[in-house]
Design a protein around this motif. Structure first.
Motif, short mmCIF file in Angstrom:
data_model
loop_
_atom_site.label_atom_id
_atom_site.label_comp_id
_atom_site.label_asym_id
_atom_site.label_seq_id
_atom_site.Cartn_x
_atom_site.Cartn_y
_atom_site.Cartn_z
N THR A 64 -24.06 0.56 64.67
CA THR A 64 -24.49 1.18 63.42
C THR A 64 -23.57 2.35 63.10
O THR A 64 -23.00 2.97 64.00
N GLU A 85 -25.08 3.81 67.06
CA GLU A 85 -25.57 3.18 68.28
C GLU A 85 -24.91 1.82 68.40
O GLU A 85 -24.70 1.13 67.41
N VAL A 90 -30.31 0.82 70.59
CA VAL A 90 -31.33 1.17 69.61
C VAL A 90 -32.71 1.08 70.24
O VAL A 90 -33.08 0.06 70.83
N ALA A 95 -37.49 3.32 66.10
CA ALA A 95 -37.03 2.97 64.75
C ALA A 95 -38.18 2.48 63.88
O ALA A 95 -38.26 2.81 62.69
N ARG A 126 -31.09 0.35 61.82
CA ARG A 126 -31.29 0.21 63.28
C ARG A 126 -32.10 -1.05 63.58
O ARG A 126 -31.78 -1.77 64.54
#
Length: 131
Positions: A64, A85, A90, A95, A126
């Protein structure tokens, strides 16, 4: 360095996320996607919130990026971003909770709507990488 590989570096204010040789990179810029191979014309691009893709050892991978810039040279891509990430880094539950919070903030008139929208966008990126 293997022939026709480029050095991909992903750097945030708190850490160096990635620094390895790769075969190719696809960046998500504010103007669309940009593919980068060895011997690319030098350029600086502004990154959008999104997922970049890269190929290492013939394996497709993702990371990301939350805005920022990328400097592209003949044999290097340096990404400076607020947050990043790699696949597997993640925290999906975190998230999901961030997404729920941001969605709740979007409907409250006393909340900063731009901030809520950015938080929602980050959480969705994410989550998308883990699908």
């Amino acid at each position: 360095m293997a022939k026709n590989e480029i050095n991909l570096q992903i750097i945030t204010p708190t850490r160096k996320v990635f620094d390895e040789m790769v075969e190719m990179v696809v960046l998500k810029t504010v103007e669309g996607e940009v593919g980068v191979l060895y011997d690319h014309e030098p350029v600086v691009v502004m990154l959008n919130y999104g997922i970049i893709r890269y190929k290492k050892n013939n394996e497709k991978k993702q990371a990301t990026t939350m805005g920022g810039f990328a400097e592209i040279t003949k044999d290097k891509v340096i990404i400076l971003t607020d947050a990043s990430e790699l696949e597997g880094e993640v925290d999906v539950e975190r998230a999901k909770k961030a997404k729920e919070r941001a969605e709740g903030y979007k409907n409250k008139p006393d909340m900063d709507q731009k901030r809520a929208e950015l938080a929602l966008q980050k959480s969705l990126i994410r989550l998308k990488m883990n699908n």
